[in-house]
Write a protein that holds these residues in place. Structure first.
Motif, PDB file in Angstrom:
ATOM      1  N   UNK A  16      19.482  32.800 -22.387  1.00 21.77           N
ATOM      2  CA  UNK A  16      18.338  33.917 -21.956  1.00 21.77           C
ATOM      3  C   UNK A  16      18.541  34.256 -20.561  1.00 21.77           C
ATOM      4  N   UNK A  17      19.205  33.582 -19.777  1.00 26.35           N
ATOM      5  CA  UNK A  17      19.562  33.987 -18.317  1.00 26.35           C
ATOM      6  C   UNK A  17      20.719  34.931 -18.047  1.00 26.35           C
ATOM      7  N   UNK A  18      21.271  35.435 -19.134  1.00 24.22           N
ATOM      8  CA  UNK A  18      22.587  36.327 -19.262  1.00 24.22           C
ATOM      9  C   UNK A  18      21.964  37.503 -19.441  1.00 24.22           C
ATOM     10  N   UNK A  19      20.647  38.103 -19.762  1.00 21.88           N
ATOM     11  CA  UNK A  19      20.174  39.378 -19.872  1.00 21.88           C
ATOM     12  C   UNK A  19      18.672  39.287 -19.525  1.00 21.88           C
ATOM     13  N   UNK A  20      18.205  40.481 -19.209  1.00 18.99           N
ATOM     14  CA  UNK A  20      16.784  40.754 -18.986  1.00 18.99           C
ATOM     15  C   UNK A  20      16.089  40.712 -20.281  1.00 18.99           C
ATOM     16  N   UNK A  21      14.906  39.829 -20.279  1.00 19.88           N
ATOM     17  CA  UNK A  21      14.195  40.076 -21.343  1.00 19.88           C
ATOM     18  C   UNK A  21      12.634  39.834 -21.096  1.00 19.88           C
ATOM     19  N   UNK A  22      11.580  40.265 -21.995  1.00 22.61           N
ATOM     20  CA  UNK A  22      10.399  40.108 -21.787  1.00 22.61           C
ATOM     21  C   UNK A  22       9.927  39.391 -23.171  1.00 22.61           C
ATOM     22  N   UNK A  23       9.067  38.596 -22.989  1.00 21.32           N
ATOM     23  CA  UNK A  23       8.450  37.731 -24.245  1.00 21.32           C
ATOM     24  C   UNK A  23       6.789  38.099 -24.193  1.00 21.32           C
ATOM     25  N   UNK A  24       6.602  38.571 -25.533  1.00 23.07           N
ATOM     26  CA  UNK A  24       5.097  38.780 -25.528  1.00 23.07           C
ATOM     27  C   UNK A  24       4.362  37.910 -26.403  1.00 23.07           C
ATOM     28  N   UNK A  25       3.453  37.066 -26.106  1.00 24.57           N
ATOM     29  CA  UNK A  25       2.768  35.989 -27.000  1.00 24.57           C
ATOM     30  C   UNK A  25       1.458  36.214 -27.020  1.00 24.57           C
ATOM     31  N   UNK A  26       0.947  35.709 -28.039  1.00 26.16           N
ATOM     32  CA  UNK A  26      -0.673  35.877 -28.140  1.00 26.16           C
ATOM     33  C   UNK A  26      -1.257  36.042 -29.590  1.00 26.16           C
ATOM     34  N   UNK A  27      -2.268  36.355 -29.699  1.00 27.88           N
ATOM     35  CA  UNK A  27      -3.000  36.083 -31.043  1.00 27.88           C
ATOM     36  C   UNK A  27      -2.938  37.747 -31.832  1.00 27.88           C
ATOM     37  N   UNK A  28      -3.394  38.535 -30.901  1.00 24.57           N
ATOM     38  CA  UNK A  28      -3.601  40.048 -31.480  1.00 24.57           C
ATOM     39  C   UNK A  28      -2.993  41.039 -30.352  1.00 24.57           C
ATOM     40  N   UNK A  29      -2.434  42.055 -31.034  1.00 21.79           N
ATOM     41  CA  UNK A  29      -1.911  43.199 -30.061  1.00 21.79           C
ATOM     42  C   UNK A  29      -0.388  43.121 -29.813  1.00 21.79           C
ATOM     43  N   UNK A  30       0.272  42.071 -30.230  1.00 18.78           N
ATOM     44  CA  UNK A  30       1.714  41.822 -29.985  1.00 18.78           C
ATOM     45  C   UNK A  30       2.548  43.216 -30.409  1.00 18.78           C
ATOM     46  N   UNK A  31       2.480  43.632 -31.495  1.00 18.50           N
ATOM     47  CA  UNK A  31       3.195  44.715 -31.964  1.00 18.50           C
ATOM     48  C   UNK A  31       2.974  45.946 -31.076  1.00 18.50           C
ATOM     49  N   UNK A  32       1.687  46.328 -30.684  1.00 20.44           N
ATOM     50  CA  UNK A  32       1.463  47.124 -29.981  1.00 20.44           C
ATOM     51  C   UNK A  32       2.000  47.254 -28.612  1.00 20.44           C
ATOM     52  N   UNK A  33       2.037  46.116 -28.044  1.00 11.19           N
ATOM     53  CA  UNK A  33       2.488  45.747 -26.624  1.00 11.19           C
ATOM     54  C   UNK A  33       3.961  45.978 -26.668  1.00 11.19           C
ATOM     55  N   UNK A  34       4.337  45.311 -27.554  1.00 12.76           N
ATOM     56  CA  UNK A  34       5.939  45.348 -27.605  1.00 12.76           C
ATOM     57  C   UNK A  34       6.586  46.980 -27.810  1.00 12.76           C
ATOM     58  N   UNK A  35       5.763  47.794 -28.797  1.00 12.39           N
ATOM     59  CA  UNK A  35       6.126  49.080 -28.883  1.00 12.39           C
ATOM     60  C   UNK A  35       5.917  49.936 -27.760  1.00 12.39           C
TER      61      UNK A  35
END
Length: 86
Positions: free
Chosen positions: A44-63
């Motif tokens: 995971x240190x070889x590229x930039x990434x964003x992790x989205x966690x939680x109960x609701x709204x992850x799909x919308x936040x990712x999109x």
């Protein structure tokens, strides 16, 4: 480490989804994740990434995040688990 070695390592880890009456609350620390990433040489240190966690709204936040990054010229890949169909 090659793919087969990684799979063999992962298969030695406990499968909590198959345990009945397992309490996840006692096992929410990240030590196992850190150990696994260290074993895999921290890919995971070889590229930039964003992790989205939680109960609701992850799909919308990712999109929305992916759209914003693309609008600014970034190449974006999205992985969701479990996968999203609709």
């Amino acid at each position: 480490m090659n793919f087969n070695q990684a799979v063999s390592f992962l298969n030695t880890r406990p499968n909590f989804e198959q345990r009945q009456n397992y309490s996840y609350s006692k096992d929410l620390e990240l030590e196992r994740v850190r150990d696994t990433l260290l074993f895999l040489e921290n890919p995971h240190n070889s590229y930039f990434s964003i992790l989205v966690a939680g109960t609701n709204g992850k799909g919308s936040v990712v999109a929305m995040t992916a759209a914003a990054l693309r609008a600014h010229g970034y190449r974006v890949g999205v992985f969701t688990s479990p996968h999203l169909i609709d």
